[in-house]
Design an enzyme around this catalytic site. Structure first.
Site, short mmCIF file in Angstrom:
data_model
loop_
_atom_site.label_atom_id
_atom_site.label_comp_id
_atom_site.label_asym_id
_atom_site.label_seq_id
_atom_site.Cartn_x
_atom_site.Cartn_y
_atom_site.Cartn_z
N LYS A 116 0.86 -1.18 0.00
CA LYS A 116 0.00 0.00 0.00
C LYS A 116 0.89 1.22 0.00
CE LYS A 116 -4.55 0.59 0.31
NZ LYS A 116 -5.56 -0.43 -0.05
N1 GLU Z 1 -7.36 -0.25 -3.06
C1 GLU Z 1 -8.10 -1.42 -3.37
C2 GLU Z 1 -8.12 -2.36 -2.17
O1 GLU Z 1 -7.93 -1.95 -1.06
C3 GLU Z 1 -7.62 -2.09 -4.64
C4 GLU Z 1 -6.18 -2.51 -4.63
C5 GLU Z 1 -5.71 -3.01 -5.99
O2 GLU Z 1 -6.51 -3.10 -6.90
O3 GLU Z 1 -4.51 -3.31 -6.08
O4 GLU Z 1 -8.41 -3.52 -2.30
#
Ligand code: GLU
Length: 419
Positions: free
Chosen positions: A107
């Protein structure tokens, strides 16, 4: 909707610990997964439109690459902290494992209030942040995607900055891009659509009919507005919706089509006027008697101070980590079933994975194929979680963690330890 004073990374690890105890998981594996592989803190300086220099705090964290390249979104919010990014990266590791995607968890984030920046300032911020984290990302290293406060345009700027630095166009460096430059059909609504598939599967098991059900939703953005539309289209009466600036309630049910139009004209939900509609607070929303509560905003929204007030059958977690472990216990006592984030909202990363596969192959699928393949993957995960939970009398969350961590533990064992 401010988060309580709960350390998000500690709270994420608690969910793993509960699952680890359940299966007597080797403590070495718990220790291994209780840390992030690497975390980068970057200062992101930009020139404001008025000529001033402003410096923002940015982060990118790889929690695990044991099952494949890291995968996870980038969040722009004034609440972003290193511990929040670590917690969200941790969650991604378990989410990708639960779906058996060959990916890890990561993240990123910038501590910024996007509303305080112009579009040009946002572009400069995104490009400089990309340059600062450039060695941590790449199609076979770590693939960012949108999260709160970021969107397809943000991904386009990242893809362009990365490609310019590498001297060639590399669409696979991010997912959630605009379709015209290697994005996937179905990605923008995937989280909300996936939530709907999971909810339907759960209702089938419990013999609930969507047409007779009511719901309240916290959040009306990329996730909340899409699940609201699916629920509305299938006859669920949505009686309350909350966004960060305020919320509305109507015992007759809200007209989601009209509200989506209202929002598209840059209005706030709380200003929507109709005879039967009244304004509500967050406390009111969660205490509203209904069948389904959908937290689709941010962390820790269902916590020890409000869990006892919930009067519903199901919680469908659109947000990441919206329920604290203390709240989980209270909900279990009240026989409220929480469909956990790493399952409920995994449609987003699932279609991100499809986007990544399409980019690598330079061959694109149609919406029908995207939705069918997503449904297959999500329903397989749902049935595994549901079956294990039933067999071992576990909560769905603990069952989901048991399945996810078992796969990660196996990968750690097979790979062994370097050197
Ligand atoms: N931000 C989204 C999540 O928390 C998508 C992450 C992604 O597609 O890599 O799942």
């Amino acid at each position: 909707m401010s988060s309580l004073d709960i350390n998000p990374f500690k709270s994420a690890k608690k969910k793993l610990n509960i699952a680890a105890e359940e299966i007597n998981l080797d403590q070495n594996i718990v220790n291994y997964l209780s840390r992030v592989e690497r975390a980068l803190l970057v200062s992101v300086p930009i020139k404001r439109d008025n000529g001033d220099l402003e410096i923002f705090q940015g982060y990118r964290v790889h929690h695990s690459t044991i099952r494949g390249p890291a995968k996870g979104g980038i969040r722009y919010s004034p609440e972003v902290t290193l511990d929040e990014v670590k917690a969200l990266a941790f969650l991604m590791t378990f989410k990708t494992s639960l779906l058996e995607l060959p990916l890890g968890g990561s993240k990123g984030g910038i501590r910024v209030d996007t509303k305080s920046l112009s579009i040009n300032e946002l572009e400069r911020l995104t490009r400089r942040y990309t340059a600062e984290i450039i060695n941590m990302i790449g199609p076979d290293i770590d693939i960012p995607a949108p999260d709160m406060g970021t969107d397809a345009q943000t991904m386009a700027w990242i893809m362009d900055t990365y490609s310019m630095q590498k001297g060639r166009t590399i669409p696979g460096v991010v997912t959630g891009k605009p379709i015209e430059i290697g994005g996937s059909v179905g990605r923008s609504g995937a989280t909300g659509t996936g939530m709907f598939y999971i909810l339907k599967a759960m209702c089938n098991k419990l013999d609930y009919r969507l047409k007779n059900m009511s719901a309240v939703i916290q959040g009306f953005g990329k996730v909340g507005s899409i699940i609201a539309k699916h629920l509305y289209d299938h006859g669920v009466k949505i009686i309350g919706i909350m966004e960060s600036t305020g919320g509305i309630y109507s015992s007759n049910g809200l007209n989601i089509e009209a509200l989506r139009k209202w929002k598209a004209q840059n209005n706030e939900l709380k200003d929507y006027k109709e005879n039967s509609i009244k304004q509500i607070t967050n406390e009111d929303l969660f205490a509203t008697p209904c069948d389904i509560v959908v937290p689709a905003a941010t962390e820790n929204q269902i916590n020890s101070s409000n869990a006892a007030d919930l009067d519903c059958k199901l919680i469908l977690e659109g947000a990441n980590s919206p329920t604290t472990s203390k709240a989980d216990k209270i909900l279990e006592e009240k026989d409220i079933i929480a469909i956990p984030d790493i399952l409920a909202n995994s449609g987003g990363v699932c279609v991100s994975y499809f986007e990544y596969v399409q980019d690598i192959n330079a061959y694109f699928w149609n919406l029908e194929r995207i939705n069918n393949e997503m449904r297959n993957i999500l329903l397989k995960a749902f049935h595994e979680v549901y079956t294990l939970a039933a067999e071992r009398e576990l909560s769905l969350r603990t069952a989901a963690y048991v399945i996810a961590v078992s796969r990660i533990a196996k990968a750690i064992e097979l790979r062994g330890l370097f050197p």
